[in-house]
Design an enzyme around this catalytic site. Structure first.
Site, PDB file in Angstrom:
ATOM      1  N   TYR A 123     -22.569  -0.553 -11.958  1.00  0.00           N
ATOM      2  CA  TYR A 123     -21.215  -0.407 -11.430  1.00  0.00           C
ATOM      3  C   TYR A 123     -21.345  -0.068  -9.943  1.00  0.00           C
ATOM      4  O   TYR A 123     -21.899   0.970  -9.583  1.00  0.00           O
ATOM      5  CB  TYR A 123     -20.456   0.698 -12.162  1.00  0.00           C
ATOM      6  CG  TYR A 123     -20.110   0.356 -13.593  1.00  0.00           C
ATOM      7  CD1 TYR A 123     -18.885  -0.209 -13.909  1.00  0.00           C
ATOM      8  CD2 TYR A 123     -21.019   0.590 -14.622  1.00  0.00           C
ATOM      9  CE1 TYR A 123     -18.549  -0.532 -15.227  1.00  0.00           C
ATOM     10  CE2 TYR A 123     -20.701   0.269 -15.933  1.00  0.00           C
ATOM     11  CZ  TYR A 123     -19.475  -0.286 -16.230  1.00  0.00           C
ATOM     12  OH  TYR A 123     -19.166  -0.609 -17.531  1.00  0.00           O
ATOM     13  N   HIS A 309      -9.554  -5.869 -22.785  1.00  0.00           N
ATOM     14  CA  HIS A 309     -10.895  -5.850 -22.200  1.00  0.00           C
ATOM     15  C   HIS A 309     -11.883  -5.167 -23.134  1.00  0.00           C
ATOM     16  O   HIS A 309     -11.622  -4.087 -23.655  1.00  0.00           O
ATOM     17  CB  HIS A 309     -10.855  -5.107 -20.859  1.00  0.00           C
ATOM     18  CG  HIS A 309     -12.201  -4.938 -20.221  1.00  0.00           C
ATOM     19  ND1 HIS A 309     -12.977  -6.008 -19.843  1.00  0.00           N
ATOM     20  CD2 HIS A 309     -12.899  -3.823 -19.883  1.00  0.00           C
ATOM     21  CE1 HIS A 309     -14.101  -5.561 -19.300  1.00  0.00           C
ATOM     22  NE2 HIS A 309     -14.079  -4.240 -19.320  1.00  0.00           N
TER      23      HIS A 309
END
Length: 381
Positions: A123, A309
């Site tokens: 990330y 998601h």
């Protein structure tokens, strides 16, 4: 010379043998052919009551296609060879009007030469300053800018609103998110204002809605979080992906926002291995929505789109809506979830969420091919 078109309804059995369906449900609407293309348009009922047909719902559909360069002969269909493929589609997603980025103003938020670590998941966070200031504008469309060749590397992008008390020094560097050494300024970025996920296209706001920028209450600094998915541990990857925000001074009637509901990061939430189906629920309780909406939005909020998601273990997601203890129509669902096709669902009619309602997010997983525990990340936006 004339072309003759015909179409028949076929299906395959468990041995992949092509068979003519005794119940013919597909109807040819029109056909055309030139030197390069053959186009066939056909129709069928969403639910045919034919056990050999798959019902068409709002879930993702895997469309499989194959062709041979010669027409079907008397002996039957010619084998397609390598001329085949598949694509995930949501056939019932309402068509959205396109907004051309060439005729409107826009700005880009993109990473600059980010070196992707040779590990499965990264990330990466980068701070940006919104260039549109001092006068209200509306963002009308957001487009993903994915570096060519990195379509499977960039899994999703989140845009967070940060504190307006920061200064431009926070723009000088990016850093791995959720890392002990990440800058303290990243901790001020808590509210999601936009989300994109793999397989999705640009998101167009409805004609009466826009994302507000340019006023004192709007985001000045934003944090872009990009999730890089590198399961092959490839070294030396450098990425320059991001988002393009198209905006206009012609204001819409309503401002857009994002509400997140689902399963958050937790060390206590995991999925056992070898499970053909495992269901987890995330509850957005009536007390939570009462506190969040009661004072500022007593008339509720109007939902016009939903992005479901999940990651590789995800198989289905269902967003349930309750009011006064009674379940309403599903807010959104996908019973055939595809990790590589995560597209916004535009609601045919806006749904009002009132203070005191509650939402339940059902996430269905399969870990039948895994031998270790799966630790769950954030699953729904």
């Amino acid at each position: 010379f004339p072309f003759f078109f015909f179409q028949q309804d076929y299906f395959t059995d468990e041995n992949r043998v092509l068979k003519k369906d005794p119940q013919q449900d597909y109807h040819l609407e029109y056909a055309m052919e030139n030197s390069t293309h053959t186009i066939l348009a056909f129709s069928r009922e969403l639910h045919t009551c034919d056990p050999n047909d798959k019902s068409i719902t709002e879930s993702t559909v895997r469309v499989i296609w194959a062709y041979h360069h010669k027409d079907m002969g008397e002996a039957g269909q010619n084998y397609h060879g390598a001329n085949r493929g598949s694509k995930s589609l949501r056939l019932l997603n309402p068509e959205k009007a396109d907004v051309s980025s060439t005729s409107l103003q826009y700005f880009d938020l993109v990473n600059k030469d980010v070196l992707i670590p040779d590990k499965d998941t990264t990330y990466w966070c980068q701070m940006f300053k919104i260039p549109v200031q001092h006068e209200k504008h509306h963002v009308t469309k957001v487009e993903p800018l994915i570096q060519k060749g990195h379509e499977n590397l960039v899994h999703h992008i989140l845009l967070y609103q940060c504190s307006s008390n920061l200064n431009d020094s926070v723009l000088d560097y990016g850093h791995e998110c959720y890392h002990p050494n990440m800058p303290d300024s990243f901790l001020t970025c808590e509210t999601v204002i936009f989300a994109w996920a793999i397989g999705g296209e640009g998101f167009t706001y409805p004609p009466h809605v826009g994302l507000s920028i340019g006023t004192a209450g709007d985001p000045l600094f934003v944090l872009m979080e990009v999730h890089y998915d590198n399961p092959s541990y490839t070294e030396g990857l450098i990425d320059n992906s991001g988002l393009r925000l198209i905006y206009t001074p012609v204001l819409r009637k309503y401002d857009a926002g994002v509400i997140e509901a689902g399963l958050w990061v937790s060390l206590f939430h995991n999925i056992p291995p070898g499970m053909p189906e495992f269901v987890s629920e995330g509850h957005c309780t009536l007390e939570c929505l009462e506190e969040a909406l009661g004072a500022e939005r007593p008339g509720g909020i109007h939902v016009f789109a939903v992005l479901l998601h999940a990651h590789l273990a995800g198989r289905a997601i269902r967003m349930r809506h309750f009011r006064n203890g009674e379940e309403q129509k599903l807010l959104a669902y996908d019973d055939e979830f595809d990790f590589n096709f995560q597209e916004f669902q535009y609601l045919k009619e806006e749904r009002t969420i009132l203070p005191g309602d509650n939402l339940i997010t059902e996430c269905h997983y399969s870990t039948v091919d895994r031998i270790r525990m799966t630790w769950v990340r954030k699953m729904l936006m």
